[in-house]
Design a protein around this motif. Structure first.
Motif, PDB file in Angstrom:
ATOM      1  N   THR A 193      19.422  -1.652  -6.485  1.00  0.00           N
ATOM      2  CA  THR A 193      18.152  -1.210  -5.909  1.00  0.00           C
ATOM      3  C   THR A 193      18.266   0.211  -5.374  1.00  0.00           C
ATOM      4  OG1 THR A 193      17.583  -3.473  -5.272  1.00  0.00           O
ATOM      5  CG2 THR A 193      16.410  -1.699  -4.153  1.00  0.00           C
ATOM      6  N   ALA A 194      19.341   0.497  -4.667  1.00  0.00           N
ATOM      7  CA  ALA A 194      19.543   1.847  -4.121  1.00  0.00           C
ATOM      8  C   ALA A 194      19.678   2.867  -5.232  1.00  0.00           C
ATOM      9  CB  ALA A 194      20.784   1.867  -3.232  1.00  0.00           C
ATOM     10  N   LEU A 195      20.422   2.525  -6.266  1.00  0.00           N
ATOM     11  CA  LEU A 195      20.630   3.461  -7.372  1.00  0.00           C
ATOM     12  C   LEU A 195      19.350   3.679  -8.158  1.00  0.00           C
ATOM     13  CD1 LEU A 195      22.699   5.169  -8.903  1.00  0.00           C
ATOM     14  CD2 LEU A 195      23.212   3.163 -10.303  1.00  0.00           C
ATOM     15  N   ARG A 196      18.572   2.621  -8.320  1.00  0.00           N
ATOM     16  CA  ARG A 196      17.314   2.727  -9.064  1.00  0.00           C
ATOM     17  C   ARG A 196      16.339   3.680  -8.359  1.00  0.00           C
ATOM     18  NH1 ARG A 196      14.934  -1.368 -12.518  1.00  0.00           N
ATOM     19  NH2 ARG A 196      16.603  -2.749 -11.815  1.00  0.00           N
ATOM     20  N   THR A 197      16.379   3.698  -7.039  1.00  0.00           N
ATOM     21  CA  THR A 197      15.459   4.541  -6.277  1.00  0.00           C
ATOM     22  C   THR A 197      15.972   5.962  -6.103  1.00  0.00           C
ATOM     23  OG1 THR A 197      14.731   2.593  -5.037  1.00  0.00           O
ATOM     24  CG2 THR A 197      14.200   4.739  -4.099  1.00  0.00           C
TER      25      THR A 197
ATOM     26  N   ARG B  15      13.563   0.823   1.640  1.00  0.00           N
ATOM     27  CA  ARG B  15      13.092   1.727   2.692  1.00  0.00           C
ATOM     28  C   ARG B  15      14.106   2.835   2.958  1.00  0.00           C
ATOM     29  NH1 ARG B  15      11.283  -3.271   6.571  1.00  0.00           N
ATOM     30  NH2 ARG B  15       9.368  -3.834   5.464  1.00  0.00           N
ATOM     31  N   ARG B  16      15.381   2.453   3.053  1.00  0.00           N
ATOM     32  CA  ARG B  16      16.428   3.452   3.302  1.00  0.00           C
ATOM     33  C   ARG B  16      16.524   4.431   2.136  1.00  0.00           C
ATOM     34  NH1 ARG B  16      19.421   3.300   8.382  1.00  0.00           N
ATOM     35  NH2 ARG B  16      18.846   1.293   9.286  1.00  0.00           N
ATOM     36  N   ALA B  17      16.433   3.918   0.912  1.00  0.00           N
ATOM     37  CA  ALA B  17      16.544   4.780  -0.258  1.00  0.00           C
ATOM     38  C   ALA B  17      15.369   5.748  -0.351  1.00  0.00           C
ATOM     39  CB  ALA B  17      16.635   3.926  -1.524  1.00  0.00           C
ATOM     40  N   VAL B  18      14.167   5.242  -0.071  1.00  0.00           N
ATOM     41  CA  VAL B  18      12.988   6.109  -0.092  1.00  0.00           C
ATOM     42  C   VAL B  18      13.118   7.203   0.963  1.00  0.00           C
ATOM     43  CG1 VAL B  18      10.511   6.202   0.400  1.00  0.00           C
ATOM     44  CG2 VAL B  18      11.417   4.416  -1.091  1.00  0.00           C
ATOM     45  N   ASP B  19      13.581   6.836   2.151  1.00  0.00           N
ATOM     46  CA  ASP B  19      13.791   7.838   3.201  1.00  0.00           C
ATOM     47  C   ASP B  19      14.794   8.883   2.751  1.00  0.00           C
ATOM     48  OD1 ASP B  19      12.019   6.594   4.880  1.00  0.00           O
ATOM     49  OD2 ASP B  19      13.540   5.542   6.062  1.00  0.00           O
ATOM     50  N   ARG B  20      15.854   8.437   2.070  1.00  0.00           N
ATOM     51  CA  ARG B  20      16.868   9.378   1.600  1.00  0.00           C
ATOM     52  C   ARG B  20      16.280  10.332   0.550  1.00  0.00           C
ATOM     53  NH1 ARG B  20      22.450   9.549   1.726  1.00  0.00           N
ATOM     54  NH2 ARG B  20      22.047   8.471   3.686  1.00  0.00           N
ATOM     55  N   VAL B  21      15.484   9.790  -0.370  1.00  0.00           N
ATOM     56  CA  VAL B  21      14.864  10.624  -1.400  1.00  0.00           C
ATOM     57  C   VAL B  21      13.910  11.636  -0.769  1.00  0.00           C
ATOM     58  CG1 VAL B  21      13.276  10.618  -3.358  1.00  0.00           C
ATOM     59  CG2 VAL B  21      15.107   8.925  -3.238  1.00  0.00           C
ATOM     60  N   ARG B  22      13.123  11.179   0.205  1.00  0.00           N
ATOM     61  CA  ARG B  22      12.186  12.087   0.867  1.00  0.00           C
ATOM     62  C   ARG B  22      12.933  13.212   1.578  1.00  0.00           C
ATOM     63  NH1 ARG B  22       8.480   7.368   3.619  1.00  0.00           N
ATOM     64  NH2 ARG B  22       7.142   6.930   1.824  1.00  0.00           N
TER      65      ARG B  22
ATOM     66  N   THR C  93       7.988  -4.824  -8.204  1.00  0.00           N
ATOM     67  CA  THR C  93       7.552  -4.725  -9.598  1.00  0.00           C
ATOM     68  C   THR C  93       6.982  -3.359  -9.973  1.00  0.00           C
ATOM     69  OG1 THR C  93       5.400  -5.682  -8.984  1.00  0.00           O
ATOM     70  CG2 THR C  93       7.094  -7.193  -9.791  1.00  0.00           C
ATOM     71  N   TYR C  94       6.335  -2.679  -9.029  1.00  0.00           N
ATOM     72  CA  TYR C  94       5.733  -1.391  -9.345  1.00  0.00           C
ATOM     73  C   TYR C  94       6.595  -0.215  -8.885  1.00  0.00           C
ATOM     74  CZ  TYR C  94       1.286  -3.062 -11.154  1.00  0.00           C
ATOM     75  OH  TYR C  94       0.332  -3.628 -11.956  1.00  0.00           O
ATOM     76  N   LEU C  95       7.045  -0.245  -7.634  1.00  0.00           N
ATOM     77  CA  LEU C  95       7.780   0.892  -7.097  1.00  0.00           C
ATOM     78  C   LEU C  95       9.254   0.857  -7.468  1.00  0.00           C
ATOM     79  CD1 LEU C  95       6.153   1.084  -3.544  1.00  0.00           C
ATOM     80  CD2 LEU C  95       5.458   2.202  -5.670  1.00  0.00           C
ATOM     81  N   GLN C  96       9.843  -0.340  -7.523  1.00  0.00           N
ATOM     82  CA  GLN C  96      11.255  -0.454  -7.874  1.00  0.00           C
ATOM     83  C   GLN C  96      11.477  -0.627  -9.372  1.00  0.00           C
ATOM     84  OE1 GLN C  96      14.194  -0.375  -6.171  1.00  0.00           O
ATOM     85  NE2 GLN C  96      13.125   0.357  -4.374  1.00  0.00           N
ATOM     86  N   GLY C  97      10.460  -1.074 -10.093  1.00  0.00           N
ATOM     87  CA  GLY C  97      10.589  -1.214 -11.538  1.00  0.00           C
ATOM     88  C   GLY C  97      11.239  -2.504 -12.012  1.00  0.00           C
TER      89      GLY C  97
ATOM     90  N   ARG D  43       0.936 -12.660  -6.480  1.00  0.00           N
ATOM     91  CA  ARG D  43       1.028 -11.756  -5.337  1.00  0.00           C
ATOM     92  C   ARG D  43       0.880 -10.301  -5.771  1.00  0.00           C
ATOM     93  NH1 ARG D  43       6.192 -14.366  -1.986  1.00  0.00           N
ATOM     94  NH2 ARG D  43       5.203 -16.377  -1.550  1.00  0.00           N
ATOM     95  N   THR D  44       1.475  -9.968  -6.922  1.00  0.00           N
ATOM     96  CA  THR D  44       1.371  -8.600  -7.422  1.00  0.00           C
ATOM     97  C   THR D  44      -0.067  -8.280  -7.814  1.00  0.00           C
ATOM     98  OG1 THR D  44       3.641  -8.695  -8.257  1.00  0.00           O
ATOM     99  CG2 THR D  44       2.216  -6.958  -9.130  1.00  0.00           C
ATOM    100  N   ARG D  45      -0.700  -9.207  -8.525  1.00  0.00           N
ATOM    101  CA  ARG D  45      -2.084  -8.995  -8.947  1.00  0.00           C
ATOM    102  C   ARG D  45      -3.010  -8.834  -7.749  1.00  0.00           C
ATOM    103  NH1 ARG D  45      -2.877 -13.509 -11.378  1.00  0.00           N
ATOM    104  NH2 ARG D  45      -3.960 -14.489  -9.616  1.00  0.00           N
ATOM    105  N   ASP D  46      -2.848  -9.711  -6.768  1.00  0.00           N
ATOM    106  CA  ASP D  46      -3.694  -9.634  -5.577  1.00  0.00           C
ATOM    107  C   ASP D  46      -3.414  -8.353  -4.787  1.00  0.00           C
ATOM    108  OD1 ASP D  46      -4.690 -12.073  -6.315  1.00  0.00           O
ATOM    109  OD2 ASP D  46      -3.552 -13.222  -4.829  1.00  0.00           O
ATOM    110  N   GLY D  47      -2.129  -7.969  -4.731  1.00  0.00           N
ATOM    111  CA  GLY D  47      -1.775  -6.750  -4.007  1.00  0.00           C
ATOM    112  C   GLY D  47      -2.353  -5.510  -4.657  1.00  0.00           C
ATOM    113  N   VAL D  48      -2.251  -5.432  -5.981  1.00  0.00           N
ATOM    114  CA  VAL D  48      -2.797  -4.280  -6.705  1.00  0.00           C
ATOM    115  C   VAL D  48      -4.316  -4.230  -6.563  1.00  0.00           C
ATOM    116  CG1 VAL D  48      -3.139  -3.290  -8.999  1.00  0.00           C
ATOM    117  CG2 VAL D  48      -0.886  -4.143  -8.340  1.00  0.00           C
ATOM    118  N   ALA D  49      -4.957  -5.394  -6.624  1.00  0.00           N
ATOM    119  CA  ALA D  49      -6.412  -5.433  -6.455  1.00  0.00           C
ATOM    120  C   ALA D  49      -6.807  -4.939  -5.066  1.00  0.00           C
ATOM    121  CB  ALA D  49      -6.921  -6.862  -6.676  1.00  0.00           C
ATOM    122  N   ALA D  50      -6.037  -5.342  -4.059  1.00  0.00           N
ATOM    123  CA  ALA D  50      -6.334  -4.901  -2.691  1.00  0.00           C
ATOM    124  C   ALA D  50      -6.133  -3.395  -2.551  1.00  0.00           C
ATOM    125  CB  ALA D  50      -5.428  -5.642  -1.702  1.00  0.00           C
TER     126      ALA D  50
END
Length: 200
Positions: free
Chosen positions: A52-56, A98-105, A159-163, A183-190
């Motif tokens: 997960t860390a490497l993917r991000t 969250r940690r990986a995104v912070d590191r990328v930012r 599924t969307y941000l991590q791939g 959950r993904t469908r409902d989340g994307v719709a929201a």
């Protein structure tokens, strides 16, 4: 053995457990300060956490640092984990993301700052309006994601941000693939509804 020294080991677990089976009892022992349980928790989960860390981050060096930070946090804040809110592996993956995104930012900001300094004397300047729009859109998306339920946010993140595929996400979360899809469908719709309402 301390959490710091344990988390600095290369991500090559002896007994990998990619679906997170059996991690709840280990986590309960970790919450009681059991170092042996923490070692086993690391061995069972580090493959997924590192992936997960490497993917991000797209950087082996940064991924290794993120993995260390995640396990230090997991040891120090083990009592923050609540099994009723989701499986152990899902909690670790969310911490990692969250940690990986912070590191990328952080790295992106530093790189952009260096580029601005380097081109400061250049006669060409970036389109400030375009940069402002991009930042605004990113901010809107972050706010919209935070507005999702925790279950929807986790599914969308994986599924969307991590791939991850639906099957992989289901394995990480320990739930059926159909539940991940819902959950993904409902989340994307929201998200669409929220962003659409803001644009109106």
């Amino acid at each position: 053995m301390t959490a710091s020294s344990r988390s600095s080991r290369p991500p090559t677990p002896h007994r990998p457990d990619p679906r997170g089976t059996g991690l709840a009892p280990l986590m309960a022992r970790v919450q009681d300060g059991d170092h042996d349980a923490f070692r086993d928790l690391y061995d069972h989960s580090v493959a997924v956490v590192h992936a997960t860390a490497l993917r991000t981050t797209r950087s082996p060096e940064h991924a290794a640092e993120v993995v260390q930070e995640v396990y230090v946090h997991a040891w120090q804040r083990a009592r923050d984990f609540d099994l009723e809110r989701g499986p152990v592996l899902g909690w670790l993956v969310m911490l990692t993301h969250r940690r990986a995104v912070d590191r990328v930012r952080t790295e992106t900001s530093a790189r952009l700052r260096d580029q601005r300094d380097f081109h400061r004397s250049d006669t060409s300047t970036p389109d400030v309006a375009d940069l402002g729009v991009a930042r605004h859109e990113a901010s809107r998306l972050r706010i919209a994601v935070r507005g999702l339920s925790e279950k929807q946010r986790t599914a969308v993140t994986l599924t969307y941000l991590q791939g991850y595929t639906v099957r992989e996400a289901a394995g990480i979360l320990g739930i059926p693939e159909g539940t991940v899809k819902t959950r993904t469908r409902d989340g994307v719709a929201a998200l669409r509804d929220h962003l659409g309402a803001q644009a109106a």
